[in-house]
Design a protein around this motif. Structure first.
Motif, PDB file in Angstrom:
ATOM      1  N   LEU A  42       0.823  -1.206   0.000  1.00 32.01           N
ATOM      2  CA  LEU A  42       0.000   0.000   0.000  1.00 32.01           C
ATOM      3  C   LEU A  42       0.858   1.258   0.000  1.00 32.01           C
ATOM      4  O   LEU A  42       0.526   2.250  -0.664  1.00 32.01           O
ATOM      5  N   ARG A  43       1.958   1.241   0.725  1.00 38.18           N
ATOM      6  CA  ARG A  43       2.849   2.396   0.761  1.00 38.18           C
ATOM      7  C   ARG A  43       3.474   2.646  -0.614  1.00 38.18           C
ATOM      8  O   ARG A  43       3.625   3.790  -1.036  1.00 38.18           O
ATOM      9  N   CYS A  44       3.819   1.587  -1.319  1.00 39.82           N
ATOM     10  CA  CYS A  44       4.371   1.725  -2.672  1.00 39.82           C
ATOM     11  C   CYS A  44       3.335   2.333  -3.616  1.00 39.82           C
ATOM     12  O   CYS A  44       3.634   3.254  -4.381  1.00 39.82           O
ATOM     13  N   LEU A  45       2.117   1.834  -3.564  1.00 40.02           N
ATOM     14  CA  LEU A  45       1.066   2.317  -4.461  1.00 40.02           C
ATOM     15  C   LEU A  45       0.756   3.787  -4.206  1.00 40.02           C
ATOM     16  O   LEU A  45       0.450   4.537  -5.134  1.00 40.02           O
ATOM     17  N   ASN A  46       0.831   4.205  -2.940  1.00 38.72           N
ATOM     18  CA  ASN A  46       0.501   5.579  -2.579  1.00 38.72           C
ATOM     19  C   ASN A  46       1.697   6.526  -2.617  1.00 38.72           C
ATOM     20  O   ASN A  46       1.593   7.668  -2.174  1.00 38.72           O
ATOM     21  N   GLY A  47       2.820   6.059  -3.149  1.00 42.30           N
ATOM     22  CA  GLY A  47       3.977   6.920  -3.319  1.00 42.30           C
ATOM     23  C   GLY A  47       4.722   7.242  -2.049  1.00 42.30           C
ATOM     24  O   GLY A  47       5.562   8.148  -2.022  1.00 42.30           O
ATOM     25  N   LEU A  48       4.450   6.514  -0.966  1.00 42.57           N
ATOM     26  CA  LEU A  48       5.135   6.760   0.300  1.00 42.57           C
ATOM     27  C   LEU A  48       6.455   5.993   0.386  1.00 42.57           C
ATOM     28  O   LEU A  48       7.292   6.284   1.236  1.00 42.57           O
ATOM     29  N   THR A  49       6.610   5.014  -0.495  1.00 46.24           N
ATOM     30  CA  THR A  49       7.826   4.205  -0.569  1.00 46.24           C
ATOM     31  C   THR A  49       8.149   3.975  -2.037  1.00 46.24           C
ATOM     32  O   THR A  49       7.249   3.676  -2.824  1.00 46.24           O
ATOM     33  N   ASP A  50       9.405   4.113  -2.412  1.00 55.89           N
ATOM     34  CA  ASP A  50       9.800   3.912  -3.809  1.00 55.89           C
ATOM     35  C   ASP A  50       9.710   2.442  -4.205  1.00 55.89           C
ATOM     36  O   ASP A  50       9.958   1.539  -3.393  1.00 55.89           O
ATOM     37  N   ILE A  51       9.379   2.217  -5.466  1.00 55.30           N
ATOM     38  CA  ILE A  51       9.349   0.868  -6.036  1.00 55.30           C
ATOM     39  C   ILE A  51      10.694   0.612  -6.731  1.00 55.30           C
ATOM     40  O   ILE A  51      11.188   1.466  -7.454  1.00 55.30           O
TER      41      ILE A  51
END
Length: 255
Positions: free
Chosen positions: A46-55
């Motif tokens: 969820l953090r990746c999808l919401n831009g809070l964590t880089d992919i």
């Protein structure tokens, strides 16, 4: 073609692989629930999808278009602990993020013109916020502060705040973890109403009864991979996978 697709998504912290070539897809207006033991990458997703964590690698596609999760408003995240601003009223908790979004879109305007536009936008934001508060049954709490609300009411405000930004997909991180059974039923009803309005919803939960009630599709994650997926009957009621059976048995004992 599915409305929402994740293809081969990988997330690492140093040498630790948290999401391992993960793929999943959802149809528009569908509620998908992700289950699995803690530490297997659900919240990181969820953090990746919401831009809070880089992919690190992989693709996220919405309505046929690849998106950059760090530069989009396609996802709305409702945090496990609500994350409302304690120093602001309920109304301000909704309008401030909305105004911030507008401010970012006006960066190229001169200061004077920007201030003029923002003044008119403030009234628009207030109108949107009041409409959403009425929708969730909390219009009379507009001037209250978060500490004056129950857990269920805070959850509703967090949902309204996410809806104000008009996301394509709503993401919930453990939406019932801090709620009593009666309030859980109310939140379940609200989420299903959002589905009827056409929202696509992605939920992380350990609450299997809640998952059975709301899910169209269920994903089981283990070690950052989708181990299995299917409808409620296939995954939560009569699973064939031994890992899922063990997880559900352990979850039932804990509850």
């Amino acid at each position: 073609m599915s409305y929402f697709e994740i293809k081969n998504l990988t997330k690492k912290y140093g040498d630790q692989i948290v999401l391992d070539d993960l793929s999943m897809e959802m149809n528009k207006g569908e509620i998908s629930v992700i289950i699995g033991e803690s530490g297997n990458g659900k919240t990181t997703l969820l953090r990746c999808l919401n831009g809070l964590t880089d992919i690190n690698s992989g693709f996220v596609i919405i309505d046929g278009k690849e998106i950059d999760c760090s530069k989009n408003n396609n996802f709305g995240l409702i945090f496990q602990n609500f994350n409302l601003f304690p120093q602001y009223t309920v109304l301000e908790n909704i309008t401030i993020p909305l105004m911030s979004m507008y401010k970012r879109s006006l960066n190229k305007l001169s200061f004077t013109k920007k201030q003029k536009v923002l003044k008119s936008k403030q009234q628009e934001c207030n109108t949107i916020s009041f409409e959403l508060l009425e929708k969730i049954g909390l219009k009379d709490k507009a001037n209250n502060y978060p500490f004056e609300l129950s857990g269920g009411q805070c959850q509703r405000v967090a949902i309204a705040r996410a809806l104000a930004l008009k996301p394509s997909i709503l993401c919930f991180d453990e939406p019932t973890s801090a709620l009593d059974p009666k309030t859980t039923i109310e939140i379940s009803k609200l989420i299903k109403e959002l589905k009827q309005e056409g929202y696509t919803v992605l939920i992380i939960t350990h609450d299997i009864s809640f998952a059975k009630d709301v899910a169209d599709k269920v994903y089981f994650l283990k070690k950052g991979k989708v181990l299995d997926n299917g409808n409620v009957e296939e995954i939560l009621i009569n699973p064939k996978n031994e890992d899922i059976k063990n997880f559900l048995g352990s979850n039932n004992k804990e509850s």
